[in-house]
Scaffold this motif. Structure first.
Motif, mmCIF file in Angstrom:
data_model
loop_
_atom_site.group_PDB
_atom_site.id
_atom_site.type_symbol
_atom_site.label_atom_id
_atom_site.label_comp_id
_atom_site.label_asym_id
_atom_site.label_seq_id
_atom_site.Cartn_x
_atom_site.Cartn_y
_atom_site.Cartn_z
ATOM 1 N N VAL A 42 38.009 -9.163 -8.834
ATOM 2 C CA VAL A 42 37.147 -9.874 -9.772
ATOM 3 C C VAL A 42 35.922 -10.425 -9.035
ATOM 4 C CG1 VAL A 42 36.970 -11.930 -11.235
ATOM 5 C CG2 VAL A 42 38.999 -10.481 -11.369
ATOM 6 N N CYS A 69 40.813 -8.633 -15.050
ATOM 7 C CA CYS A 69 39.372 -8.364 -15.128
ATOM 8 C C CYS A 69 38.673 -9.222 -16.179
ATOM 9 C CB CYS A 69 39.125 -6.890 -15.404
ATOM 10 S SG CYS A 69 39.544 -6.365 -17.089
ATOM 11 N N GLU A 71 38.442 -12.230 -16.319
ATOM 12 C CA GLU A 71 37.769 -13.333 -15.646
ATOM 13 C C GLU A 71 36.315 -12.989 -15.358
ATOM 14 O OE1 GLU A 71 37.170 -17.038 -14.301
ATOM 15 O OE2 GLU A 71 38.979 -16.276 -15.285
ATOM 16 N N ILE A 72 36.002 -11.715 -15.191
ATOM 17 C CA ILE A 72 34.617 -11.286 -14.968
ATOM 18 C C ILE A 72 33.740 -11.735 -16.125
ATOM 19 C CG2 ILE A 72 33.097 -9.281 -14.728
ATOM 20 C CD1 ILE A 72 35.508 -7.789 -13.504
#
Length: 264
Positions: A42, A69, A71-72
């Protein structure tokens, strides 16, 4: 299938074999596709997207070395079409397909990837460059709400001389790959060849008990007898039965995930 212009793709994938297969499939589908780069975490994905021109398409693995992902999207505003790659059940995905170009179930098949790229092409032709918005919270909630119960492997059929033998999963301490051949090791220290890669085994085994420690090992929680600090934030595992090299190293990036898993 060739797109009207060269498609520029950035990949976020933490499994080496999965990455190599994905790149191979993309070039088989369209040799003009340009892979701008790839990262495994990430953190590195956020940095790349902040410091480079936007690609035409993101291929995102859901489970990464340092988290999911999604969190991206919480950290930066991603205005790029996305194809997610995931091990979640395909029926659960139908509840939220509208949020992205597509979701592909691992192991990814060439025809499915080709269909996803064709879908992207139709979107670009009909509507111009799509500005895909991903409702992350809704996506996560949908996964947990609609995910069908996962059926994990109960036994493996292995060869013992000229005979076949069924090994129950409860009998297995760890899996290991060496020179592209995968083995399982039982609690009584017997070794058998298995006809699957570690990447394939990772989708078959219950993650409550088995963890992909590195590129060479999947270990059962009860097989871990000792955990030692190692260089640069890494961890060193001592297994019982002992591993081929007597220890297993977990990377700094994966150490936190490992601790959360073992502490459940």
């Amino acid at each position: 299938m060739k797109l009207e212009s060269s498609l520029k793709i950035f990949i976020v994938e933490d499994e080496r074999l999965g990455l190599e297969r994905l790149i191979k499939l993309l070039h088989e589908i369209d040799e003009t596709i340009e892979i701008l780069g790839h990262v495994e975490t990430v953190k590195s994905a956020v940095w790349w997207l902040q410091n480079h021109p936007a690609p035409d398409l993101l291929l995102l693995d859901i489970e990464l070395a340092d988290g999911q992902c999604f969190e991206i999207f919480r950290q930066i505003d991603v205005q790029v079409p996305v194809i997610f790659t995931t091990s979640y059940d395909e029926y659960a995905l139908s509840a939220f397909k509208v949020n992205s170009v597509d979701y592909l179930l691992k192991p990814i098949r060439k025809e499915e990837l080709e269909q996803s790229l064709a879908k992207l092409k139709r979107l670009r032709t009909t509507y111009g460059e799509p500005q895909t918005q991903v409702n992350v919270e809704k996506l996560i909630a949908s996964i947990h709400q609609f995910q069908a119960p996962q059926e994990y492997r109960k036994r493996f059929l292995v060869k013992q001389g000229q005979k076949l033998q069924a090994i129950e999963v409860e009998e297995i301490a760890w899996f290991h790959t060496d020179s592209k051949i995968s083995f399982l090791r039982t609690w009584d220290n017997q070794r058998f060849v298995v006809d699957y890669t570690l990447e394939e085994l990772g989708t078959m085994l219950d993650p409550q008990w088995f963890f992909r420690a590195n590129r060479s090992y999947i270990v059962h929680a009860r097989a871990i007898k000792m955990i030692n600090p190692y260089f640069n934030g890494k961890l060193q595992l001592k297994l019982q039965p002992a591993a081929e090299l007597n220890d297993v190293i977990i990377s700094k990036e994966k150490a936190s995930e490992f601790k959360r898993w073992l502490g459940k």
